[in-house]
Design an enzyme around this catalytic site. Structure first.
Site, PDB file in Angstrom:
ATOM      1  N   ARG A 108       0.825  -1.139  -0.094  1.00 36.00           N
ATOM      2  CA  ARG A 108      -0.029  -0.059   0.032  1.00 36.00           C
ATOM      3  C   ARG A 108       0.814   1.225  -0.184  1.00 36.00           C
ATOM      4  O   ARG A 108       1.974   1.232   0.774  1.00 36.00           O
ATOM      5  CB  ARG A 108      -0.739   0.007   1.254  1.00 36.00           C
ATOM      6  CG  ARG A 108      -1.954  -1.031   1.187  1.00 36.00           C
ATOM      7  CD  ARG A 108      -2.922  -0.434   2.342  1.00 36.00           C
ATOM      8  NE  ARG A 108      -2.411  -0.822   3.821  1.00 36.00           N
ATOM      9  CZ  ARG A 108      -2.524   0.053   4.796  1.00 36.00           C
ATOM     10  NH1 ARG A 108      -3.763   0.800   5.009  1.00 36.00           N
ATOM     11  NH2 ARG A 108      -2.002  -0.072   5.803  1.00 36.00           N
ATOM     12  N   SER A 177       7.507  -5.640   6.806  1.00 35.49           N
ATOM     13  CA  SER A 177       7.257  -6.636   7.500  1.00 35.49           C
ATOM     14  C   SER A 177       7.807  -7.925   7.398  1.00 35.49           C
ATOM     15  O   SER A 177       7.222  -9.180   6.967  1.00 35.49           O
ATOM     16  CB  SER A 177       5.541  -6.756   7.627  1.00 35.49           C
ATOM     17  OG  SER A 177       4.907  -5.508   7.948  1.00 35.49           O
ATOM     18  N   ASP A 230       4.475  -2.968  11.937  1.00 37.62           N
ATOM     19  CA  ASP A 230       3.117  -2.551  12.162  1.00 37.62           C
ATOM     20  C   ASP A 230       2.721  -2.150  13.743  1.00 37.62           C
ATOM     21  O   ASP A 230       2.214  -1.574  14.023  1.00 37.62           O
ATOM     22  CB  ASP A 230       2.305  -3.509  11.872  1.00 37.62           C
ATOM     23  CG  ASP A 230       2.354  -5.180  12.248  1.00 37.62           C
ATOM     24  OD1 ASP A 230       3.497  -5.276  12.789  1.00 37.62           O
ATOM     25  OD2 ASP A 230       1.726  -5.800  12.044  1.00 37.62           O
TER      26      ASP A 230
END
Length: 498
Positions: A108, A177, A230
């Protein structure tokens, strides 16, 4: 004739008695199987039991491991990674910031306009894109060039008047991540790929350096201000809206926690202490383990058969990836050893991970009088038909046992963090507000899990303290949280302050 009738009557009586005996045997066999099935359930429930005393031992063990992990590298099952994030957002940040969230086969890009003190997020825009499969196993150059080109297209869509400081270089928060060895707030070397990626020439390289070179190649003038995960992004999102946030926990497919530590309480820290006097620690708490954890035979078997045996034990009993699988394993044993679903073991029940945690949650939350949701899930996922109401009740009971254990252990983990920070009791007669930011699908969507976790935390804290410990939902740490960290670590922060 009388003799014949007597013989006939005797035969009928014998046949009736034989029939009755068969029926009794069937019922005994059936009740024997049911007793065996219930024995399996009770044994599992006993092994899962998490009384408050046991949870206190778990929390104490968590605190001990936190100290050990801060003292030296490799000194604990908890990695206690220094994130180099020493300035969390305060809500005063102003400007246009970008985020790039690369966590799997999709990535994203986000644009977040921060209005400054009291104005919060004025506007946010985002776009999600897929990574072509060939780039997941190609070269580092190709992957980062593709990402940089898509990012440049997204940046080109900026409104002319949207940048409050048009002469400034754009800044980006990068959520990556994958396992990284962080070397500064905006650099980290890739340890290994996961999730289907295999790009050998990127391993051991600084992922921020790779992205920066790719942005330069496509003519995009942008600086990576923060490399984050995150969980730290969730913490940033929390502190932006609430200055009392001291820790963040992700309870989703996986689980992790991060918190704000005093920099002088980190013996393994080398170099000058940060000006803020604080440092965000990424605990990687999924790898916690202790002899006090209530582990079952099913957990041991799941661990042995997993891709990472002996690792992530805490995660394997509390996170969304595994709860449904634990349920499947218990039901399989009941089917094999007590014919719980009939003479034959349902073939689908033998497939690992076929029962996912959202399925378990739906069954656990079934409020219909005949437990119709449970019946439908068994039919649709496992092709098991004709379950009785009594059987369905047992399955709901198992869901409750598994979710309750996970929720109570999550609460014990949070309590361990509060203990480490000295926020588990009134100190010097002073009460202090402690806010924990939570995110993740398990926390957000599995209501019985999150409610049990909150009530257990209250139970652990006691009445005097529990009112001063608050759990809030901090959404989209990997997106907005990353943009907020770019803002709090902007190269222009000191310019604005001077």
């Amino acid at each position: 004739m009388g003799k014949k009738a007597a013989v006939l009557g005797a035969c009928v009586a014998v046949a009736a008695a034989a029939g009755a005996a068969v029926l009794v045997r069937k019922q005994m066999k059936k009740s024997g199987k049911w007793a065996r099935a219930m024995g399996i359930v009770r044994e599992f429930q006993d092994q899962c039991d998490s009384p408050i005393g046991k949870l206190r031992h778990v929390a104490d063990a968590m605190t001990v491991e936190m100290h050990a992990g801060l003292a030296s590298e490799g000194g604990s099952k908890l990695k206690m990674i220094i994130s180099y994030v020493d300035n969390l957002p305060t809500g005063d940040e102003e400007g246009l910031f970008y985020a790039l969230d690369l966590g799997g086969t999709n990535f994203r890009v986000l644009r977040v306009h921060l209005g400054g003190r009291g104005k919060g997020v004025v506007k946010q825009e985002s776009e999600e894109l897929s990574i072509p499969p060939h780039l997941m196993t190609g070269s580092s150059h190709e992957l980062f060039d593709f990402i940089a080109a898509e990012l440049a297209k997204f940046v080109a869509g900026e409104d002319e008047n949207s940048h409050p400081f048009p002469v400034r270089q754009r800044e980006l928060g990068f959520t990556f991540s994958f396992p990284v060895r962080q070397t500064s707030v905006a650099s980290g070397t890739l340890i290994k790929w996961t999730k289907g990626f295999s790009i050998e020439d990127a391993v051991g390289e600084d992922v921020v350096g790779e992205l920066t070179k790719a942005m330069e190649r496509v003519g995009l003038n942008m600086r990576v201000a923060a490399l984050v995960n995150d969980t730290i992004g969730t913490l940033a999102g929390g502190t932006y809206y609430n200055p009392d946030v001291i820790a963040a926990v992700i309870l989703g497919t996986g689980t992790n926690a991060a918190y704000v530590e005093r920099a002088n309480a980190i013996p393994k820290w080398r170099g000058p202490l940060p000006k803020s006097g604080e440092m965000v620690i990424n605990m990687e708490w999924g790898n916690f383990r202790s002899s006090h954890l209530p582990l079952t035979d099913y957990d041991h078997a799941l661990d042995v058969e997993s891709l990472n045996p002996g690792e992530q034990i805490f995660e394997k009993i509390i996170s969304g990836m595994y709860l449904g699988e634990i349920l499947r394993r218990v039901l399989l044993k009941m089917a094999e050893e007590a014919e719980f679903f009939g003479d034959t073991v349902p073939a689908k029940l033998k497939i690992p991970f076929i029962l996912r945690t959202p399925h378990m949650s739906a069954m656990h939350h079934d409020t219909s009088p005949d437990l119709k949701v449970v019946a439908n899930k068994l039919k649709d996922i496992l092709e098991i038909n004709n379950t009785s109401f009594k059987m369905r009740k047992v399955i709901v009971e198992l869901c409750d046992t598994i979710a309750t254990r996970g929720a109570r252990l999550s609460a014990a983990g949070i309590y361990g963090i509060l203990k480490k920070l000295g926020r588990d009791a009134v100190r010097d007669g002073e009460k202090q507000k402690s806010v924990i930011a939570l995110d993740g699908g398990l926390y957000e969507h599995y209501t019985k899990f999150s409610e049990c976790m909150k009530s257990t935390l209250k139970e652990l804290l006691g009445e005097e303290i529990s009112d001063d410990v608050v759990i809030i939902h901090s959404n989209d740490g990997s997106g907005i949280g990353a943009a907020l960290l770019a803002a709090s670590h902007s190269q222009y922060v000191e310019v604005e302050e001077s």
